[in-house]
Design a protein around this motif. Structure first.
Motif, PDB file in Angstrom:
ATOM      1  N   ILE A 144      39.535  11.870  58.047  1.00 33.78           N
ATOM      2  CA  ILE A 144      38.584  12.703  57.315  1.00 33.78           C
ATOM      3  C   ILE A 144      38.414  12.175  55.882  1.00 33.78           C
ATOM      4  N   GLU A 145      39.555  11.832  55.287  1.00 31.53           N
ATOM      5  CA  GLU A 145      39.486  11.312  53.919  1.00 31.53           C
ATOM      6  C   GLU A 145      38.641  10.043  53.854  1.00 31.53           C
ATOM      7  N   ASP A 146      38.882   9.168  54.799  1.00 29.32           N
ATOM      8  CA  ASP A 146      38.090   7.934  54.860  1.00 29.32           C
ATOM      9  C   ASP A 146      36.609   8.247  54.948  1.00 29.32           C
ATOM     10  N   PRO A 172      39.424  19.755  75.613  1.00 34.00           N
ATOM     11  CA  PRO A 172      40.877  19.751  75.424  1.00 34.00           C
ATOM     12  C   PRO A 172      41.409  21.181  75.459  1.00 34.00           C
ATOM     13  N   ILE A 173      42.633  21.298  75.882  1.00 33.66           N
ATOM     14  CA  ILE A 173      43.224  22.633  76.018  1.00 33.66           C
ATOM     15  C   ILE A 173      43.247  23.361  74.676  1.00 33.66           C
ATOM     16  N   ILE A 174      43.420  22.579  73.626  1.00 26.99           N
ATOM     17  CA  ILE A 174      43.339  23.131  72.269  1.00 26.99           C
ATOM     18  C   ILE A 174      42.283  22.340  71.522  1.00 26.99           C
ATOM     19  N   ILE A 175      41.386  23.067  70.890  1.00 30.81           N
ATOM     20  CA  ILE A 175      40.393  22.396  70.053  1.00 30.81           C
ATOM     21  C   ILE A 175      40.848  22.554  68.610  1.00 30.81           C
ATOM     22  N   GLN A 176      41.218  21.449  68.016  1.00 35.16           N
ATOM     23  CA  GLN A 176      41.761  21.558  66.664  1.00 35.16           C
ATOM     24  C   GLN A 176      41.006  20.714  65.648  1.00 35.16           C
ATOM     25  N   LYS A 177      40.327  19.709  66.157  1.00 34.89           N
ATOM     26  CA  LYS A 177      39.600  18.831  65.234  1.00 34.89           C
ATOM     27  C   LYS A 177      38.112  18.966  65.526  1.00 34.89           C
ATOM     28  N   LEU A 195      33.434  28.280  58.655  1.00 34.99           N
ATOM     29  CA  LEU A 195      34.593  27.819  57.886  1.00 34.99           C
ATOM     30  C   LEU A 195      35.532  28.983  57.607  1.00 34.99           C
ATOM     31  N   ASP A 196      34.957  30.116  57.235  1.00 36.05           N
ATOM     32  CA  ASP A 196      35.768  31.279  56.918  1.00 36.05           C
ATOM     33  C   ASP A 196      36.586  31.713  58.140  1.00 36.05           C
ATOM     34  N   ARG A 242      45.997  25.986  62.156  1.00 35.95           N
ATOM     35  CA  ARG A 242      45.333  25.079  61.229  1.00 35.95           C
ATOM     36  C   ARG A 242      44.286  24.280  62.000  1.00 35.95           C
ATOM     37  N   PHE A 243      43.042  24.405  61.593  1.00 36.39           N
ATOM     38  CA  PHE A 243      41.980  23.623  62.228  1.00 36.39           C
ATOM     39  C   PHE A 243      41.426  22.619  61.235  1.00 36.39           C
ATOM     40  N   LEU A 244      41.071  21.478  61.773  1.00 34.20           N
ATOM     41  CA  LEU A 244      40.475  20.439  60.935  1.00 34.20           C
ATOM     42  C   LEU A 244      38.987  20.434  61.211  1.00 34.20           C
ATOM     43  N   HIS A 245      38.206  20.462  60.144  1.00 33.85           N
ATOM     44  CA  HIS A 245      36.763  20.427  60.375  1.00 33.85           C
ATOM     45  C   HIS A 245      36.098  19.523  59.350  1.00 33.85           C
TER      46      HIS A 245
END
Lengths: 68, 502
Positions: A62-64, B147-152, B168-169, B179-182
């Protein structure tokens, strides 16, 4: 146990299922019991950690991405 | 040749205007056309209208919606108005043909029927779906396993919309504290550039390691959302390497983008909620399973414990039984051993008694024989003595006689000498008697000493093997059963070792 690498949620779930069905069987060695419970806890911990913590690897991606 | 009659342009235009007004005044026509351009000035809308057939323009005309008319239409169709009367749309409009000397022919738009425009959208939508179906693209993205977990998450959408902010909220403040990455891939979601920006956003996002691409767009009208029916956009979604989740805000209809996406939900926030619930569900399942493992482990343990307990009870009973059985056996053996022993002892006792009796008899017999011998000897001695005495008396008599005769003749012969001779004879006999008596005494003593009974009494024992007394080394070997007889006991034993000793 720990030599078995934990990779994905799917794998964790599959392994847990395996443990459960193994424990449903009649031929559970008491020696194994401890290992299985330990492994189950390990799997849960792995999943929880993964769910609640950021993966550095992706963070980097993400940073990249943001630099561009 | 007369000069042809000339008119000014004004004259011509005025006569055209008159002609048109005469024949078409207050006559209204419903016309279908496409808006190819639009300009607004002082609230008036100036339109370019075209008609095409097989991508060729077959007619072209100017159109105008006066401010008052536009306001009237707007009061009826609200915000939709701008989206219906929009460049690129096919519209059904009610027009009056006007002609002004300055502007020429112009269609004065009095009314709009939006259903035609909607119908056109529907038609294009159906065409897009058909095309995607023909290419086999409708199911393509759906075939990618989520995927079984969607995290990214890669989010394709417009950053300054409430939809994006809500997503986002929801993601960042989820109740599970997951913790999710977006990452946003910015794309405008309305206007002429929307389609191309969304397409490039999706293409960009799929270059990275995301679990899914979320395509979001807040609430909008049917016409707003028409961009999601765009063929190229839908094709891009279908061919996307990553599963695409659409959260395009609309209430009733489903866009083609929704059809080709992996999962479609109603709103952008629903995308976030879907992801959160999926993770929460997994987490709960995980916990449940771990709990199940624990419960089963406990059950297994208590079962084992119980079994051990049962087994130990059983074991105890078994052991007690076995011990009891054995102690009974031992008791019986002991009894039979003792009775056997006493039997053997009795037997040996008897044997010993018999032996001692025999011994005694033998001894007695020996003694008797000795006695007999002795008495015979005595008789002999007596005989000898009497003979001697007789012969001595004879000789004495003879001597006496001769003495008498001599005394007669010689009276002076000494009587003492005769006495002396008698005495000597008597001593001789008594000495012989004494000697014989002693010999008998010694003999019977010897006999007594020889009797084995006395030897045994003194603590010696006789050891026999098969009724033969053991004396030599050769008489006995290892493992032989031997009988030892003491004065009172008869002992049976097995030879363990045989040694010489000095």
């Amino acid at each position: 146990m720990s030599e078995k690498e934990l990779k994905s949620y799917d794998a964790a779930m599959t392994e847990l299922d395996e443990i459960l069905s193994y424990m449903e069987g009649d031929h559970v060695a008491i020696d194994d019991l401890e290992k299985k419970v330990e492994r189950a806890a390990e799997l849960l911990k792995f999943c929880n950690d993964k769910l609640r913590n950021t993966e550095l690897k992706v963070k980097k991606i993400i940073e990249d991405l943001e630099i561009k | 040749m007369s000069e042809p009659k000339t008119y000014t342009l004004t004259q011509l235009c005025t006569s055209i205007k008159n002609l048109i007004e005469r024949s078409l005044y207050e006559k209204y026509f419903w016309v279908t056309c496409e808006i190819s351009g639009i300009n607004e000035k002082n609230g008036h809308r100036f339109l370019e209208l075209v008609d095409t057939h097989d991508n060729e323009t077959t007619a072209k005309a100017s159109g105008i919606i006066w401010r008052s008319t536009y306001q009237r239409i707007s009061s009826q169709y609200k915000e939709e108005t701008d989206k219906i009367i929009k460049k690129g749309n096919k519209v059904l409009v009610q027009v009056e043909v006007t002609f002004k000397e300055v502007h020429g022919l112009r269609l004065d738009i009095k009314n709009v029927d939006p259903s035609y425009t909607y119908g056109d959208i529907e038609k294009r939508r159906a065409e897009t779906i058909k095309k995607l179906q023909d290419l086999g693209l409708i199911e393509k993205n759906k075939r990618i396993k989520l995927p079984i977990i969607i995290q990214k998450l890669a989010i394709v959408g417009s950053p300054n919309t409430s939809g994006y902010k809500d997503v986002l909220d929801h993601l960042d403040n989820n109740p599970y504290r997951f913790r999710f990455l977006h990452q946003l891939f910015s794309a405008t979601v309305q206007g002429d550039n929307a389609v191309s920006e969304i397409i490039s956003g999706i293409r960009m996002a799929q270059l990275y390691d995301f679990d899914i691409i979320a395509l979001i767009r807040g609430g909008g009208s049917k016409l707003d959302l028409d961009i999601f029916n765009n063929f190229s956009l839908c094709e891009t979604i279908a061919n996307c390497r990553l599963p695409v989740i659409t959260g395009i805000g609309h209430e009733s209809d489903v866009s083609v983008a929704d059809l080709v996406s992996n999962i479609n939900v109603k709103t952008p926030t629903a995308v976030a909620d879907f992801v959160i619930v999926r993770a929460g569900d997994f987490s709960a399942r995980m916990e449940k399973k771990t709990k199940d493992v624990l419960i089963r482990a406990q059950r297994k343990l208590s079962f084992s414990k119980e079994r051990i307990l049962n087994n130990s009870g059983l074991f105890k009973a078994l052991v007690t039984g076995i011990i009891g059985e054995h102690s009974n056996k031992i008791g019986l053996s002991k009894q039979s051993f003792f009775s056997k022993l006493s039997e053997i002892l009795q037997f040996n006792d008897n044997l010993l008694k018999d032996n001692s009796n025999t011994c005694e008899n033998l001894t007695l017999r020996l003694i008797q024989r000795q006695r007999n011998l002795l008495s015979v000897s005595l008789e002999k001695i007596k005989g000898i003595i009497s003979f001697q005495t007789q012969s001595s008396s004879q000789r004495l008599r003879i001597k006496r006689n001769s003495l008498q005769s001599l005394s007669i003749r010689n009276y002076s012969l000494e009587p003492g000498k005769l006495l002396n001779q008698n005495e000597r004879l008597r001593i001789n006999i008594s000495n012989t008697m004494k000697f014989e008596n002693n010999r008998i005494k010694v003999d019977s003593k010897k006999l007594e000493l020889l009797s084995p009974l006395n030897t045994l009494k003194r603590g010696y024992s006789i050891t026999k093997k098969a009724r033969k007394v053991i004396k030599e080394y050769a008489d006995v070997k290892l493992g032989d059963t031997i009988l030892t007889k003491t004065s009172k006991l008869l002992i049976e034993s097995t030879v363990k070792k045989v040694d010489h000793y000095e």
